[in-house]
Scaffold this motif. Sequence first.
Motif, PDB file in Angstrom:
ATOM      1  N   VAL A  25      -5.725   7.621 -10.953  1.00  0.00           N
ATOM      2  CA  VAL A  25      -5.764   7.573  -9.484  1.00  0.00           C
ATOM      3  C   VAL A  25      -5.688   6.126  -8.996  1.00  0.00           C
ATOM      4  O   VAL A  25      -4.935   5.801  -8.066  1.00  0.00           O
ATOM      5  N   ALA A  26      -6.471   5.241  -9.650  1.00  0.00           N
ATOM      6  CA  ALA A  26      -6.445   3.825  -9.266  1.00  0.00           C
ATOM      7  C   ALA A  26      -5.056   3.235  -9.486  1.00  0.00           C
ATOM      8  O   ALA A  26      -4.548   2.479  -8.647  1.00  0.00           O
ATOM      9  N   GLY A  27      -4.439   3.604 -10.610  1.00  0.00           N
ATOM     10  CA  GLY A  27      -3.097   3.107 -10.894  1.00  0.00           C
ATOM     11  C   GLY A  27      -2.081   3.582  -9.883  1.00  0.00           C
ATOM     12  O   GLY A  27      -1.210   2.813  -9.439  1.00  0.00           O
ATOM     13  N   LEU A  28      -2.176   4.849  -9.492  1.00  0.00           N
ATOM     14  CA  LEU A  28      -1.253   5.392  -8.489  1.00  0.00           C
ATOM     15  C   LEU A  28      -1.421   4.691  -7.144  1.00  0.00           C
ATOM     16  O   LEU A  28      -0.429   4.414  -6.448  1.00  0.00           O
ATOM     17  N   VAL A  29      -2.667   4.405  -6.787  1.00  0.00           N
ATOM     18  CA  VAL A  29      -2.933   3.718  -5.519  1.00  0.00           C
ATOM     19  C   VAL A  29      -2.318   2.325  -5.533  1.00  0.00           C
ATOM     20  O   VAL A  29      -1.648   1.901  -4.578  1.00  0.00           O
ATOM     21  N   PHE A  30      -2.516   1.591  -6.620  1.00  0.00           N
ATOM     22  CA  PHE A  30      -1.977   0.232  -6.711  1.00  0.00           C
ATOM     23  C   PHE A  30      -0.455   0.246  -6.789  1.00  0.00           C
ATOM     24  O   PHE A  30       0.214  -0.623  -6.214  1.00  0.00           O
ATOM     25  N   LEU A  31       0.103   1.234  -7.504  1.00  0.00           N
ATOM     26  CA  LEU A  31       1.554   1.335  -7.587  1.00  0.00           C
ATOM     27  C   LEU A  31       2.162   1.630  -6.223  1.00  0.00           C
ATOM     28  O   LEU A  31       3.190   1.062  -5.844  1.00  0.00           O
ATOM     29  N   ALA A  32       1.520   2.541  -5.483  1.00  0.00           N
ATOM     30  CA  ALA A  32       2.026   2.902  -4.161  1.00  0.00           C
ATOM     31  C   ALA A  32       1.873   1.753  -3.171  1.00  0.00           C
ATOM     32  O   ALA A  32       2.694   1.579  -2.259  1.00  0.00           O
ATOM     33  N   THR A  33       0.815   0.963  -3.348  1.00  0.00           N
ATOM     34  CA  THR A  33       0.530  -0.123  -2.401  1.00  0.00           C
ATOM     35  C   THR A  33       1.256  -1.414  -2.756  1.00  0.00           C
ATOM     36  O   THR A  33       1.891  -2.038  -1.899  1.00  0.00           O
ATOM     37  N   PHE A  34       1.153  -1.809  -4.007  1.00  0.00           N
ATOM     38  CA  PHE A  34       1.690  -3.114  -4.416  1.00  0.00           C
ATOM     39  C   PHE A  34       2.895  -3.011  -5.352  1.00  0.00           C
ATOM     40  O   PHE A  34       3.643  -3.975  -5.491  1.00  0.00           O
ATOM     41  N   GLY A  35       3.053  -1.867  -6.022  1.00  0.00           N
ATOM     42  CA  GLY A  35       4.132  -1.747  -6.997  1.00  0.00           C
ATOM     43  C   GLY A  35       3.823  -2.555  -8.245  1.00  0.00           C
ATOM     44  O   GLY A  35       2.687  -2.965  -8.492  1.00  0.00           O
ATOM     45  N   LEU A  36       4.848  -2.790  -9.040  1.00  0.00           N
ATOM     46  CA  LEU A  36       4.692  -3.593 -10.252  1.00  0.00           C
ATOM     47  C   LEU A  36       5.139  -5.028  -9.982  1.00  0.00           C
ATOM     48  O   LEU A  36       5.982  -5.285  -9.126  1.00  0.00           O
ATOM     49  N   ASN A  37       4.562  -5.936 -10.739  1.00  0.00           N
ATOM     50  CA  ASN A  37       4.928  -7.344 -10.623  1.00  0.00           C
ATOM     51  C   ASN A  37       6.121  -7.615 -11.549  1.00  0.00           C
ATOM     52  O   ASN A  37       5.962  -8.069 -12.678  1.00  0.00           O
ATOM     53  N   TYR A  38       7.316  -7.323 -11.062  1.00  0.00           N
ATOM     54  CA  TYR A  38       8.513  -7.438 -11.896  1.00  0.00           C
ATOM     55  C   TYR A  38       8.869  -8.901 -12.155  1.00  0.00           C
ATOM     56  O   TYR A  38       8.750  -9.749 -11.278  1.00  0.00           O
ATOM     57  N   SER A  39       9.319  -9.158 -13.378  1.00  0.00           N
ATOM     58  CA  SER A  39       9.821 -10.483 -13.711  1.00  0.00           C
ATOM     59  C   SER A  39      11.263 -10.594 -13.233  1.00  0.00           C
ATOM     60  O   SER A  39      11.823  -9.662 -12.658  1.00  0.00           O
ATOM     61  N   VAL A  40      11.874 -11.721 -13.501  1.00  0.00           N
ATOM     62  CA  VAL A  40      13.262 -11.926 -13.087  1.00  0.00           C
ATOM     63  C   VAL A  40      14.194 -10.952 -13.807  1.00  0.00           C
ATOM     64  O   VAL A  40      15.319 -10.730 -13.373  1.00  0.00           O
ATOM     65  N   MET A 166      -1.114   4.599 -18.602  1.00  0.00           N
ATOM     66  CA  MET A 166      -2.296   3.748 -18.603  1.00  0.00           C
ATOM     67  C   MET A 166      -1.910   2.278 -18.698  1.00  0.00           C
ATOM     68  O   MET A 166      -2.494   1.414 -18.033  1.00  0.00           O
ATOM     69  N   VAL A 167      -0.888   1.991 -19.515  1.00  0.00           N
ATOM     70  CA  VAL A 167      -0.409   0.614 -19.624  1.00  0.00           C
ATOM     71  C   VAL A 167       0.194   0.163 -18.299  1.00  0.00           C
ATOM     72  O   VAL A 167      -0.071  -0.938 -17.812  1.00  0.00           O
ATOM     73  N   VAL A 168       1.009   1.024 -17.690  1.00  0.00           N
ATOM     74  CA  VAL A 168       1.612   0.703 -16.397  1.00  0.00           C
ATOM     75  C   VAL A 168       0.534   0.487 -15.338  1.00  0.00           C
ATOM     76  O   VAL A 168       0.611  -0.448 -14.529  1.00  0.00           O
ATOM     77  N   ALA A 169      -0.500   1.338 -15.364  1.00  0.00           N
ATOM     78  CA  ALA A 169      -1.583   1.228 -14.383  1.00  0.00           C
ATOM     79  C   ALA A 169      -2.327  -0.100 -14.531  1.00  0.00           C
ATOM     80  O   ALA A 169      -2.606  -0.780 -13.532  1.00  0.00           O
ATOM     81  N   ILE A 170      -2.644  -0.471 -15.757  1.00  0.00           N
ATOM     82  CA  ILE A 170      -3.347  -1.742 -16.003  1.00  0.00           C
ATOM     83  C   ILE A 170      -2.507  -2.915 -15.522  1.00  0.00           C
ATOM     84  O   ILE A 170      -3.004  -3.846 -14.872  1.00  0.00           O
ATOM     85  N   PHE A 171      -1.210  -2.889 -15.814  1.00  0.00           N
ATOM     86  CA  PHE A 171      -0.333  -3.982 -15.394  1.00  0.00           C
ATOM     87  C   PHE A 171      -0.229  -4.035 -13.868  1.00  0.00           C
ATOM     88  O   PHE A 171      -0.117  -5.123 -13.287  1.00  0.00           O
ATOM     89  N   SER A 172      -0.254  -2.874 -13.218  1.00  0.00           N
ATOM     90  CA  SER A 172      -0.178  -2.855 -11.767  1.00  0.00           C
ATOM     91  C   SER A 172      -1.476  -3.345 -11.132  1.00  0.00           C
ATOM     92  O   SER A 172      -1.459  -4.144 -10.182  1.00  0.00           O
ATOM     93  N   ILE A 173      -2.607  -2.894 -11.648  1.00  0.00           N
ATOM     94  CA  ILE A 173      -3.911  -3.260 -11.090  1.00  0.00           C
ATOM     95  C   ILE A 173      -4.163  -4.763 -11.206  1.00  0.00           C
ATOM     96  O   ILE A 173      -4.624  -5.407 -10.261  1.00  0.00           O
ATOM     97  N   PHE A 174      -3.843  -5.323 -12.360  1.00  0.00           N
ATOM     98  CA  PHE A 174      -4.127  -6.742 -12.596  1.00  0.00           C
ATOM     99  C   PHE A 174      -2.921  -7.636 -12.320  1.00  0.00           C
ATOM    100  O   PHE A 174      -2.956  -8.826 -12.631  1.00  0.00           O
ATOM    101  N   ARG A 175      -1.849  -7.064 -11.744  1.00  0.00           N
ATOM    102  CA  ARG A 175      -0.666  -7.809 -11.333  1.00  0.00           C
ATOM    103  C   ARG A 175      -0.053  -8.593 -12.489  1.00  0.00           C
ATOM    104  O   ARG A 175       0.387  -9.743 -12.335  1.00  0.00           O
TER     105      ARG A 175
END
Length: 300
Positions: A25-40, A166-175
Amino acid sequence: MRFKKELDFVHLSKFFYIFSIALTVAGLVFLATFGLNYSVDFKAGSNVDVSLSKSITLAQLQPALDEAGIGHDPTITIGDKRVNIRYDEELDDTQSETLKAAITKIDDKASFEVNTVDTEMAKELARNAIYSVLLSSIGIIIYVSIRFEWRFALASIVALLHDAFMVVAIFSIFRLEVDLTFIVAVLTIIGYSINDTIVIFDRIRENLRFGKQKSYEDLKSLVNKSVSQTLMRSLYTAFTVFIAAFFLLIMGGESIKMFSLAMVIGLLFGAYSSIFIASPLWLLLKKRQKTPVKSNPAKA
């Protein structure tokens, strides 16, 4: 190696389910709000990788960047005789040559590798990354369905998608930055996750052949027994790979840092998903085929 007294893994699984659901749930919230921190790698921009004959500091590099006069604020990562400069905008040939000339004044033996990703290419890379995960998941479903049954396939795919998300969620939460090596790590994690799950499911199937399960309690006991019989093998496998990934994270170069970090996180989640996610989920799906144990009126 087996425990003298088998643990009730099915009962303990509810705590892991709660934890995984909360993190999802936390991961979905962060993904919906901030998305992923994509590299170049996944967004338009330029990546300049500089190899030097000596180590330099940011204070030494900054005048060269100012002299280049590109006008964009880059993200700079400085390592041992190596500098990585990332721009969110695409550099043209003139800007690239100007930057090279400015840095060469600091170190005339510097060598450069400039990678530019345009918008369409970035979208295609992101799209292909999603397709690769989906196709691998479909292939696993087909394989497990043929070898076992659909309940095993459904439980295994939930477990491996759990590990990947879970990996995607952690990366999204901690940017944390998501690059191409992150996708490689996720696909690798899926492979290890399904391997551990198949080992446990194979033991469950074997025990099903030699036992008579007349109730839900019989099935629950069988799952606990099967997990107990394969637990140490699963832990040894996960721990061995975890140690390798951990030291890659500590001692590896900057280019594989996100890969190593994603592997470490994924292996930790994968270590419990086969035991506390996949196996109990199969039990829930199988429960409908069995008649639950009836309570004894004399003990009521």
